[in-house]
Design a protein around this motif. Sequence first.
Motif, PDB file in Angstrom:
ATOM      1  N   ARG A   4     -45.706  53.489  -3.002  1.00 42.19           N
ATOM      2  CA  ARG A   4     -47.043  53.476  -2.415  1.00 42.19           C
ATOM      3  C   ARG A   4     -47.766  52.231  -2.872  1.00 42.19           C
ATOM      4  NH1 ARG A   4     -50.280  57.045  -0.055  1.00 42.19           N
ATOM      5  NH2 ARG A   4     -51.856  56.405  -1.523  1.00 42.19           N
ATOM      6  N   TYR A   5     -48.545  51.688  -1.979  1.00 38.25           N
ATOM      7  CA  TYR A   5     -49.308  50.492  -2.293  1.00 38.25           C
ATOM      8  C   TYR A   5     -50.791  50.738  -2.075  1.00 38.25           C
ATOM      9  CZ  TYR A   5     -45.024  47.908  -2.698  1.00 38.25           C
ATOM     10  OH  TYR A   5     -43.794  47.465  -3.122  1.00 38.25           O
ATOM     11  N   HIS A   6     -51.574  50.044  -2.867  1.00 43.31           N
ATOM     12  CA  HIS A   6     -53.017  50.056  -2.731  1.00 43.31           C
ATOM     13  C   HIS A   6     -53.482  48.645  -2.415  1.00 43.31           C
ATOM     14  CE1 HIS A   6     -53.365  53.889  -5.394  1.00 43.31           C
ATOM     15  NE2 HIS A   6     -53.241  54.194  -4.126  1.00 43.31           N
ATOM     16  N   VAL A  45     -60.049  53.144  -6.461  1.00 44.64           N
ATOM     17  CA  VAL A  45     -58.996  53.337  -7.451  1.00 44.64           C
ATOM     18  C   VAL A  45     -59.370  52.725  -8.800  1.00 44.64           C
ATOM     19  CG1 VAL A  45     -56.584  52.829  -8.029  1.00 44.64           C
ATOM     20  CG2 VAL A  45     -57.200  53.423  -5.674  1.00 44.64           C
ATOM     21  N   GLU A  77     -57.508  52.638  -2.148  1.00 41.03           N
ATOM     22  CA  GLU A  77     -56.357  53.337  -1.582  1.00 41.03           C
ATOM     23  C   GLU A  77     -55.932  52.767  -0.242  1.00 41.03           C
ATOM     24  OE1 GLU A  77     -57.266  57.504  -1.410  1.00 41.03           O
ATOM     25  OE2 GLU A  77     -57.005  57.750  -3.575  1.00 41.03           O
ATOM     26  N   GLU A 117     -48.963  51.119  -6.429  1.00 42.74           N
ATOM     27  CA  GLU A 117     -49.853  52.147  -6.955  1.00 42.74           C
ATOM     28  C   GLU A 117     -49.791  52.140  -8.481  1.00 42.74           C
ATOM     29  OE1 GLU A 117     -50.037  56.976  -6.750  1.00 42.74           O
ATOM     30  OE2 GLU A 117     -49.498  55.908  -4.913  1.00 42.74           O
TER      31      GLU A 117
END
Length: 165
Positions: A4-6, A45, A77, A117
């Motif tokens: 997952r990436y932010h 975040v 996010e 993430e």
Amino acid sequence: MVNRYHLAELNVGRLIAPTDDPRVAEFMANLDRINGLGKRMPGFVWMMEGSGEPGTGNTDAKIDGDPQYVANLTVWESVETLEKFVWGTIHKQFYERRQEWFEVLGEMHFVMWWVPEGHEPTLAEALDRLAHLKTHGDSDHAFGWSHLKEASQWRAGRCAPVAAE
């Protein structure tokens, strides 16, 4: 396992006067308010913090030793959650008044990029991304709003052509 990436963003500005000068007093007096709002937003975040001294935001993070440069480095996010904060809250009113407190830099001063993430980017990392954007333009490594197909609100609220986006 899915990675997952932010979305990380860096916004750099140079105040028209030192942080204790009356010309920037209104901006300085609202830093904690706006930063606090950002931290409470859905999708927020992480934020690079300053000294923790009330009313100073992150103004103690000097760029090139210049105390009038201020940097805002946050992680969100998604594109949509960052856009909602930037264009859909009182932050927009302060953004629209930026020329009262900040010099027009005449060059790119805002960059975004994807981070894994849990990653908290450093100011040095963020400045490297900004330099990459200035040199190479939008890419998956460093980009502005126009590079993001899911971005929509920035089109109505973006900077005037004289300032970078």
